[in-house]
Scaffold this motif. Structure first.
Motif, mmCIF file in Angstrom:
data_model
loop_
_atom_site.group_PDB
_atom_site.id
_atom_site.type_symbol
_atom_site.label_atom_id
_atom_site.label_comp_id
_atom_site.label_asym_id
_atom_site.label_seq_id
_atom_site.Cartn_x
_atom_site.Cartn_y
_atom_site.Cartn_z
ATOM 1 N N GLY A 1 0.865 -1.020 0.001
ATOM 2 C CA GLY A 1 -0.050 0.066 0.051
ATOM 3 C C GLY A 1 0.841 1.329 0.079
ATOM 4 O O GLY A 1 0.270 2.413 0.009
ATOM 5 N N VAL A 2 2.097 1.157 -0.055
ATOM 6 C CA VAL A 2 2.884 2.396 0.157
ATOM 7 C C VAL A 2 2.651 3.022 -1.336
ATOM 8 O O VAL A 2 2.921 2.410 -2.368
ATOM 9 N N PRO A 3 2.572 4.378 -1.442
ATOM 10 C CA PRO A 3 2.575 5.129 -2.743
ATOM 11 C C PRO A 3 3.844 4.955 -3.452
ATOM 12 O O PRO A 3 5.054 5.108 -2.928
ATOM 13 N N PHE A 4 3.977 4.933 -4.696
ATOM 14 C CA PHE A 4 5.109 4.871 -5.585
ATOM 15 C C PHE A 4 6.211 6.218 -5.452
ATOM 16 O O PHE A 4 7.456 5.902 -5.347
ATOM 17 N N ARG A 5 5.581 7.274 -5.198
ATOM 18 C CA ARG A 5 6.199 8.383 -4.777
ATOM 19 C C ARG A 5 7.248 8.189 -3.739
ATOM 20 O O ARG A 5 8.600 8.704 -3.721
ATOM 21 N N ILE A 6 6.849 7.531 -2.861
ATOM 22 C CA ILE A 6 7.709 7.164 -1.679
ATOM 23 C C ILE A 6 8.839 6.034 -2.046
ATOM 24 O O ILE A 6 9.936 6.402 -1.606
ATOM 25 N N VAL A 7 8.377 5.045 -2.544
ATOM 26 C CA VAL A 7 9.404 4.330 -3.234
ATOM 27 C C VAL A 7 10.485 4.815 -4.084
ATOM 28 O O VAL A 7 11.647 4.457 -3.944
#
Length: 192
Positions: free
Chosen positions: A151-157
């Motif tokens: 569930g972590v947004p791609f912008r964080i990854v």
């Protein structure tokens, strides 16, 4: 002066006396005592059995956190030992040490880098270089294992990946759950 065993001794004038000298000599106990090693052997056997049961031949590369659900993958490789960056819905952790909060990263979306993550990864790199300074054959490969929640947004990854690259880790490995083995068993003939 000779070394003697401690205990009662008759005075020099009574040493040869049959009355007092013999009394003290008869009451003398043997100084050789035996150590009962059976309980010690039992305990060591239990410890060896416990350690053998806990031993893993491949080694635990990743610690699965409760708040991280890994994505599924059909094709993959086994990951090697490297620093682990765990990205959950609330925080970013590098090898057990919290470096940033995801909520704080959402607020300051102007920059790609995460300073706490870069600093921690640089410390890991320095530690690796110090440990392998005498080993000429071992070269720095710059690997890092990323363990991200579904569930972590791609912008964080993306920010984590950028920070890893800035810190000198160019070989990124993503941890996933192996789905290939489970489906292969279901599709196998005779598996009903």
């Amino acid at each position: 002066m000779p070394i003697v065993t401690p205990g009662k001794r008759p005075a020099k004038r009574f040493e040869k006396s049959k009355i007092l000298g013999g009394k003290i000599q008869r009451g003398k106990k043997a100084t050789n005592t035996e150590l009962n090693v059976i309980p010690m052997v039992d305990m060591m056997t239990m410890l060896v059995i416990f350690l053998l049961q806990q031993f893993s031949s491949t080694g635990e590369v990743l610690y699965m956190q409760k708040d991280i659900q890994l994505p599924d993958a059909r094709h993959g490789q086994t990951i090697e030992i490297a620093p682990v960056v765990a990205i959950s819905g609330s925080q970013i952790v590098v090898t057990g040490e919290k470096v940033a909060d995801v909520a704080d990263l959402d607020r300051d979306s102007g920059y790609l880098n995460i300073p706490g993550l870069e600093e921690r990864l640089r410390d890991e790199k320095k530690r690796w270089e110090y440990l392998h300074q005498n080993d000429v054959e071992k070269k720095w490969d710059g690997q890092v294992n990323i363990q991200a929640d579904k569930g972590v947004p791609f912008r964080i990854v993306k920010r984590v990946m950028y920070s890893c690259g800035v810190a000198g880790y160019f070989s990124l490995n993503f941890a996933t759950l192996d789905l290939g083995g489970a489906e292969a068993q279901q599709k196998a003939p005779g598996a009903g």
